[in-house]
Design a protein around this motif. Structure first.
Motif, PDB file in Angstrom:
ATOM      1  N   LEU A  71       0.823  -1.207   0.000  1.00 39.71           N
ATOM      2  CA  LEU A  71       0.000   0.000   0.000  1.00 39.71           C
ATOM      3  C   LEU A  71       0.858   1.258   0.000  1.00 39.71           C
ATOM      4  CD1 LEU A  71      -2.680   1.429   0.025  1.00 39.71           C
ATOM      5  CD2 LEU A  71      -2.834   1.054   2.495  1.00 39.71           C
ATOM      6  N   SER A  72       1.974   1.232   0.709  1.00 40.12           N
ATOM      7  CA  SER A  72       2.823   2.423   0.771  1.00 40.12           C
ATOM      8  C   SER A  72       3.392   2.773  -0.601  1.00 40.12           C
ATOM      9  CB  SER A  72       3.963   2.233   1.779  1.00 40.12           C
ATOM     10  OG  SER A  72       4.867   1.234   1.340  1.00 40.12           O
ATOM     11  N   VAL A  73       3.738   1.741  -1.388  1.00 40.55           N
ATOM     12  CA  VAL A  73       4.256   1.979  -2.740  1.00 40.55           C
ATOM     13  C   VAL A  73       3.170   2.583  -3.626  1.00 40.55           C
ATOM     14  CG1 VAL A  73       5.074   0.847  -4.853  1.00 40.55           C
ATOM     15  CG2 VAL A  73       6.023   0.189  -2.631  1.00 40.55           C
ATOM     16  N   ILE A  74       1.963   2.031  -3.545  1.00 36.28           N
ATOM     17  CA  ILE A  74       0.847   2.508  -4.369  1.00 36.28           C
ATOM     18  C   ILE A  74       0.397   3.900  -3.928  1.00 36.28           C
ATOM     19  CG2 ILE A  74      -1.577   2.094  -4.991  1.00 36.28           C
ATOM     20  CD1 ILE A  74      -0.941  -0.915  -4.824  1.00 36.28           C
ATOM     21  N   ALA A  75       0.267   4.113  -2.614  1.00 38.02           N
ATOM     22  CA  ALA A  75      -0.202   5.402  -2.093  1.00 38.02           C
ATOM     23  C   ALA A  75       0.709   6.546  -2.517  1.00 38.02           C
ATOM     24  CB  ALA A  75      -0.302   5.345  -0.572  1.00 38.02           C
ATOM     25  N   LYS A  76       2.003   6.340  -2.381  1.00 33.32           N
ATOM     26  CA  LYS A  76       2.969   7.383  -2.734  1.00 33.32           C
ATOM     27  C   LYS A  76       2.822   7.808  -4.186  1.00 33.32           C
ATOM     28  CE  LYS A  76       7.943   8.274  -3.013  1.00 33.32           C
ATOM     29  NZ  LYS A  76       9.311   7.712  -2.807  1.00 33.32           N
ATOM     30  N   ASN A  77       2.500   6.864  -5.041  1.00 35.48           N
ATOM     31  CA  ASN A  77       2.388   7.152  -6.467  1.00 35.48           C
ATOM     32  C   ASN A  77       0.998   7.623  -6.878  1.00 35.48           C
ATOM     33  OD1 ASN A  77       5.005   6.338  -8.042  1.00 35.48           O
ATOM     34  ND2 ASN A  77       4.776   4.853  -6.386  1.00 35.48           N
ATOM     35  N   ASN A 108      -7.340   3.565  -3.639  1.00 37.73           N
ATOM     36  CA  ASN A 108      -8.027   2.433  -3.024  1.00 37.73           C
ATOM     37  C   ASN A 108      -8.374   1.367  -4.063  1.00 37.73           C
ATOM     38  OD1 ASN A 108      -9.221   1.001  -0.881  1.00 37.73           O
ATOM     39  ND2 ASN A 108     -11.234   1.880  -1.304  1.00 37.73           N
ATOM     40  N   ARG A 109      -8.843   1.797  -5.214  1.00 41.04           N
ATOM     41  CA  ARG A 109      -9.192   0.856  -6.273  1.00 41.04           C
ATOM     42  C   ARG A 109      -7.972   0.114  -6.801  1.00 41.04           C
ATOM     43  NH1 ARG A 109     -12.910   2.564 -11.030  1.00 41.04           N
ATOM     44  NH2 ARG A 109     -12.985   0.295 -11.149  1.00 41.04           N
ATOM     45  N   VAL A 110      -6.882   0.858  -6.993  1.00 44.41           N
ATOM     46  CA  VAL A 110      -5.649   0.240  -7.482  1.00 44.41           C
ATOM     47  C   VAL A 110      -5.129  -0.774  -6.460  1.00 44.41           C
ATOM     48  CG1 VAL A 110      -3.235   0.649  -8.088  1.00 44.41           C
ATOM     49  CG2 VAL A 110      -5.002   2.206  -8.911  1.00 44.41           C
ATOM     50  N   PHE A 111      -5.152  -0.387  -5.180  1.00 42.60           N
ATOM     51  CA  PHE A 111      -4.672  -1.284  -4.123  1.00 42.60           C
ATOM     52  C   PHE A 111      -5.492  -2.571  -4.077  1.00 42.60           C
ATOM     53  CE2 PHE A 111      -4.775  -2.391   0.554  1.00 42.60           C
ATOM     54  CZ  PHE A 111      -3.518  -2.987   0.564  1.00 42.60           C
ATOM     55  N   LYS A 112      -6.795  -2.447  -4.084  1.00 41.14           N
ATOM     56  CA  LYS A 112      -7.653  -3.638  -4.009  1.00 41.14           C
ATOM     57  C   LYS A 112      -7.476  -4.536  -5.224  1.00 41.14           C
ATOM     58  CE  LYS A 112     -11.309  -1.917  -0.975  1.00 41.14           C
ATOM     59  NZ  LYS A 112     -12.752  -1.632  -0.824  1.00 41.14           N
ATOM     60  N   TYR A 113      -7.358  -3.921  -6.395  1.00 40.86           N
ATOM     61  CA  TYR A 113      -7.171  -4.697  -7.620  1.00 40.86           C
ATOM     62  C   TYR A 113      -5.836  -5.440  -7.585  1.00 40.86           C
ATOM     63  CZ  TYR A 113      -6.630  -5.701 -12.618  1.00 40.86           C
ATOM     64  OH  TYR A 113      -6.439  -6.319 -13.824  1.00 40.86           O
ATOM     65  N   THR A 114      -4.796  -4.778  -7.073  1.00 42.59           N
ATOM     66  CA  THR A 114      -3.479  -5.394  -6.980  1.00 42.59           C
ATOM     67  C   THR A 114      -3.496  -6.554  -5.987  1.00 42.59           C
ATOM     68  OG1 THR A 114      -2.502  -3.216  -7.414  1.00 42.59           O
ATOM     69  CG2 THR A 114      -1.036  -4.936  -6.619  1.00 42.59           C
ATOM     70  N   VAL A 115      -4.120  -6.339  -4.835  1.00 42.04           N
ATOM     71  CA  VAL A 115      -4.220  -7.393  -3.828  1.00 42.04           C
ATOM     72  C   VAL A 115      -4.990  -8.590  -4.382  1.00 42.04           C
ATOM     73  CG1 VAL A 115      -5.206  -8.010  -1.576  1.00 42.04           C
ATOM     74  CG2 VAL A 115      -4.019  -5.829  -1.862  1.00 42.04           C
ATOM     75  N   ASP A 116      -6.072  -8.331  -5.103  1.00 40.81           N
ATOM     76  CA  ASP A 116      -6.854  -9.416  -5.712  1.00 40.81           C
ATOM     77  C   ASP A 116      -5.985 -10.259  -6.641  1.00 40.81           C
ATOM     78  OD1 ASP A 116      -9.174  -8.762  -4.412  1.00 40.81           O
ATOM     79  OD2 ASP A 116     -10.078  -7.684  -6.088  1.00 40.81           O
ATOM     80  N   ASN A 117      -5.124  -9.602  -7.400  1.00 38.90           N
ATOM     81  CA  ASN A 117      -4.249 -10.324  -8.327  1.00 38.90           C
ATOM     82  C   ASN A 117      -3.229 -11.182  -7.596  1.00 38.90           C
ATOM     83  OD1 ASN A 117      -4.250  -9.569 -11.527  1.00 38.90           O
ATOM     84  ND2 ASN A 117      -5.241  -7.991 -10.294  1.00 38.90           N
ATOM     85  N   ILE A 118      -2.665 -10.650  -6.515  1.00 34.92           N
ATOM     86  CA  ILE A 118      -1.691 -11.421  -5.736  1.00 34.92           C
ATOM     87  C   ILE A 118      -2.376 -12.611  -5.060  1.00 34.92           C
ATOM     88  CG2 ILE A 118      -0.147 -11.376  -3.739  1.00 34.92           C
ATOM     89  CD1 ILE A 118       0.517  -8.481  -4.442  1.00 34.92           C
ATOM     90  N   PHE A 119      -3.552 -12.375  -4.486  1.00 36.41           N
ATOM     91  CA  PHE A 119      -4.284 -13.456  -3.828  1.00 36.41           C
ATOM     92  C   PHE A 119      -4.742 -14.514  -4.819  1.00 36.41           C
ATOM     93  CE2 PHE A 119      -5.721 -10.974   0.213  1.00 36.41           C
ATOM     94  CZ  PHE A 119      -4.422 -11.059   0.686  1.00 36.41           C
TER      95      PHE A 119
END
Length: 219
Positions: A71-77, A108-119
């Motif tokens: 999240l810290s990587v995504i939030a910063k960007n 928030n959308r980018v983070f959730k989408y990224t987490v979904d892909n990893i999971f």
């Protein structure tokens, strides 16, 4: 219609009840702001106060400990900062985002989408490894290794985009001082590095993160 009027119109459209229309307007407004060296805080008529957004995603020290790093990587960007709140009488922590509404919603959308892909990768890999009678500890190490590698790969991808956009637009996403200062006084818990990372799965995750794209999904 000058560029400021166009951006203001897009920011107003981002409040539409139609989610697809709202998100498309936010993305277009954000791109125009970056191209013209502007930020959401420059628009007095449409400016809103920064908000906290609960991602709804939780972790513990032992389970998915890498989530706050992602999240810290995504939030910063996305011109935001992230923090966490520990759930009462539990070891579980919930991840939060702080930023201007447009930035925070996209983040928030980018983070959730990224987490979904990893999971999704984790679930598939776990199923395949169980078929081969791989022990639980090794499966967990593979998941964490992939996720950590993914984060490093994603970070590199963002850095590459930053270099390209800085040359093309002359400006990249920057966290506004009033946003960045929000978490300055918050206690940040130091975490130990994971001694059980697998080079094989770390490298696999790194490649996935480096090539990861969320733009089509958001648009």
């Amino acid at each position: 219609m000058n560029i400021r009027e166009k951006i203001e119109k897009l920011l107003k459209l981002s409040e539409s009840p139609n989610e697809n229309e709202a998100q498309a307007a936010l993305l277009k407004a954000r791109k125009l702001m970056m191209e013209n060296k502007l930020s959401e805080s420059d628009f007095k008529d449409t400016k809103q106060e920064p908000i906290e957004v609960a991602t709804g995603i939780t972790y513990t020290k032992r389970t998915n400990y890498w989530l706050p790093y992602l999240l810290s990587v995504i939030a910063k960007n996305h011109s935001c900062v992230n923090f966490e709140r520990k759930n009462f009488n539990q070891q579980t922590r919930t991840l939060w985002i702080y930023g201007y509404p447009g930035d925070a919603q996209i983040c928030n959308r980018v983070f959730k989408y990224t987490v979904d892909n990893i999971f999704s990768w984790r679930n598939h890999n776990k199923k395949e490894m169980k078929k081969m009678n791989v022990d639980t500890k090794t499966i967990k190490s593979a998941t964490n290794s992939f996720a950590v590698g993914f984060i490093y790969g994603l970070k590199k991808s963002y850095e590459k985009q930053t270099d390209e956009h800085s040359q093309e637009w002359g400006l990249v996403a920057v966290v506004p001082p009033e946003i960045e200062s929000y978490t300055k006084k918050m206690k940040v818990e130091k975490r130990k590095s994971d001694p059980y990372l697998s080079p094989e799965y770390f490298n696999l995750g790194f490649k996935e993160g480096e090539n990861f794209s969320y733009q089509e999904r958001l648009e």
